[in-house]
Enzyme design. Structure first.
Site, PDB file in Angstrom:
ATOM      1  N   PRO A 243       0.842  -1.217   0.000  1.00  0.00           N
ATOM      2  CA  PRO A 243       0.000   0.000   0.000  1.00  0.00           C
ATOM      3  C   PRO A 243       0.867   1.253   0.000  1.00  0.00           C
ATOM      4  CG  PRO A 243       0.058  -0.964   2.202  1.00  0.00           C
ATOM      5  CD  PRO A 243       0.797  -1.917   1.306  1.00  0.00           C
TER       6      PRO A 243
ATOM      7  N   ASP B 160       5.963   3.349   1.646  1.00  0.00           N
ATOM      8  CA  ASP B 160       5.147   2.247   2.142  1.00  0.00           C
ATOM      9  C   ASP B 160       4.291   2.777   3.283  1.00  0.00           C
ATOM     10  OD1 ASP B 160       4.078  -0.041   3.236  1.00  0.00           O
ATOM     11  OD2 ASP B 160       5.952  -1.186   3.209  1.00  0.00           O
ATOM     12  N   HIS B 161       2.970   2.825   3.077  1.00  0.00           N
ATOM     13  CA  HIS B 161       2.086   3.434   4.067  1.00  0.00           C
ATOM     14  C   HIS B 161       1.925   2.569   5.315  1.00  0.00           C
ATOM     15  CE1 HIS B 161      -0.558   6.395   5.554  1.00  0.00           C
ATOM     16  NE2 HIS B 161      -1.093   6.781   4.406  1.00  0.00           N
ATOM     17  N   ARG B 162       2.432   1.348   5.307  1.00  0.00           N
ATOM     18  CA  ARG B 162       2.354   0.521   6.509  1.00  0.00           C
ATOM     19  C   ARG B 162       3.304   1.024   7.592  1.00  0.00           C
ATOM     20  NH1 ARG B 162       3.570  -5.216   3.856  1.00  0.00           N
ATOM     21  NH2 ARG B 162       5.213  -3.889   2.969  1.00  0.00           N
TER      22      ARG B 162
END
Length: 450
Positions: A252, A422-424
């Protein structure tokens, strides 16, 4: 009594004479003659990187009949990232080349046979012919350092229906050996179905009674080529790039753009350019300095359940080479000055063009920089590499009209920087703070020369 005594004495003497003879006979039966068999060893296709599944033979440094010593480079293999020399672990004679130059073989497959002496070359040739014709082998001399004496004549054994006979203990891929240990499978009883009779993980799972996992059904059929078009297969490097890019789609990711004034950076570049410093090195150094203040942007998520703070700041820089794309890594870029970084960068680029990078020189990056400014591209988005938290895409510096804080207009040089993250592990505020720090360094670049 006298007769009985004489008979007893004679019997005792005969027993004493017979005992050594029986002992010698037993010793003879126990001590079987040990005959050292000819040693024929296999040269395997090595795994030159963590993503490599097969390799292509670029060239053979040793031809059939050449004598080689332990540590000699015998073949050049093209992996998914570079061309590398492969050394032999044994002394001997290259008896048979199983995979000629220009052809490929999976990792772990034999690519040549090495005979210990000239007398063993004929046996190696015979073994290679048996492998190529798919005939079962009675023994596997290529894998045993020493074998027992030739077996005595025995009742004929029915041939196995498989292309190669069982009893090839040790002729297995590393993954197959690992599975065999986990499931307590005797490799000597497993029939190999891989190339040249090599035991594969699927063979071990079948022997252990494990049902194979159903293969994923493709979402769409492969489209036929356009009439008149030429189909060109991927090189090993292009296939690796394709695989990595597809994997990145599962992450994501989000993107943030930031405009940065570059007048002072351009002036600094003109000063240090005669000393061999490139704009790419200045940008890499600035990124490393900003990452030191924002370690979460230098972090990575590899398992989907946690993220890792990397102790080193290693800037990977995308470089286009003939036949693909590679990312040489400037390790610990925050701790080296721009002159040492420039020297190291020139060496890395030279090795990348020659496809001679070592694995640690292209797979140890913690943050990637992609610069298309030299081509006049004003802005673009980069695809996040697997295993990294962010990648920066740098566009060209172009003149634009800008207003200062007092409202006066002037012509300034400005470039657009886009970062994919990386949105995590990296959130919008984290990335915005990182870009603000990066912009301050670029707009006041004197700290780059410290």
């Amino acid at each position: 009594p006298l007769a009985f005594s004489a008979s007893a004495s004679a019997l005792s003497a005969r027993l004493r004479l017979a005992a050594p003879a029986a002992s010698c006979a037993a010793t003879t039966r126990r001590r079987r003659p040990v005959v050292v068999r000819a040693k024929i060893r296999e040269i395997f296709m090595p795994a030159l990187s963590s993503t490599m599944t097969e390799g292509k033979i670029v060239s053979w440094a040793a031809a059939e009949g050449d004598r080689v010593a332990k540590g000699d480079a015998v073949v050049v293999v093209e992996s998914d990232k570079a061309d590398m020399d492969v050394e032999t672990f044994y002394d001997g004679i290259v008896a048979v080349v199983l995979v000629p130059a220009g052809e490929s073989a999976p990792v772990g497959a034999p690519i040549a046979l090495l005979a210990e002496s000239e007398e063993d070359v004929a046996l190696a040739v015979a073994q290679a012919q048996a492998l190529s014709s798919g005939q079962p082998q009675q023994e596997a001399p290529a894998l045993s350092d020493a074998a027992a004496s030739p077996p005595p004549p025995a009742a004929p054994v029915a041939a196995a229906p498989a292309p190669v006979a069982a009893g090839t203990k040790g002729v297995a891929t590393p993954q197959a050996k690992k599975l065999a240990k986990q499931h307590r499978v005797d490799l000597a009883k497993v029939t190999g179905t891989g190339q040249f009779g090599r035991i594969t993980p699927a063979d071990v799972e079948a022997a252990a009674g494990i049902q194979p996992k159903p293969k994923a059904v493709p979402q769409a059929a492969v489209l036929p080529p356009v009439p008149g078009a030429t189909v060109v297969p991927f090189t090993a490097m292009q296939a690796a790039v394709s695989k990595n890019m597809v994997e990145s789609l599962s992450v994501p990711a989000f993107r943030v753009g930031y405009p940065i004034l570059t007048d002072k950076l351009d002036a600094l570049y003109e000063k240090v350019k005669p000393k061999g410093v490139t704009m790419t090195v200045l940008l890499a150094k600035a990124a490393a300095m900003a990452l030191a203040q924002h370690p979460v942007v230098n972090a990575s998520c590899r398992d989907g359940t946690s993220f890792t703070y990397n102790s080193s700041i290693n800037i990977a820089v995308a470089v286009s080479i003939d036949g693909g794309l590679i990312t040489p890594v400037l390790e610990q870029a925050d701790k080296l000055d721009i002159y040492l970084l420039s020297q190291k960068w020139k060496e890395l680029v030279k090795k990348a063009r020659a496809k001679q990078l070592q694995p640690n020189e292209y797979n140890s990056g913690t943050f990637t920089l992609s610069n298309l400014g030299m081509f006049g591209v004003d802005r673009f988005d980069a695809i996040l590499p697997p295993g990294q938290g962010a990648i920066m895409a740098v566009g060209a510096s172009k003149s634009t009209v800008a207003a200062d804080k007092d409202g006066f207009f002037s012509v300034k040089s400005k470039m657009m920087v886009n970062v994919t993250a990386d949105h995590r592990i990296v959130y919008g505020a984290d990335l915005a703070a990182f870009l603000q720090t990066f912009a301050k360094i670029i707009e006041d670049p004197e700290s780059l020369t410290l």
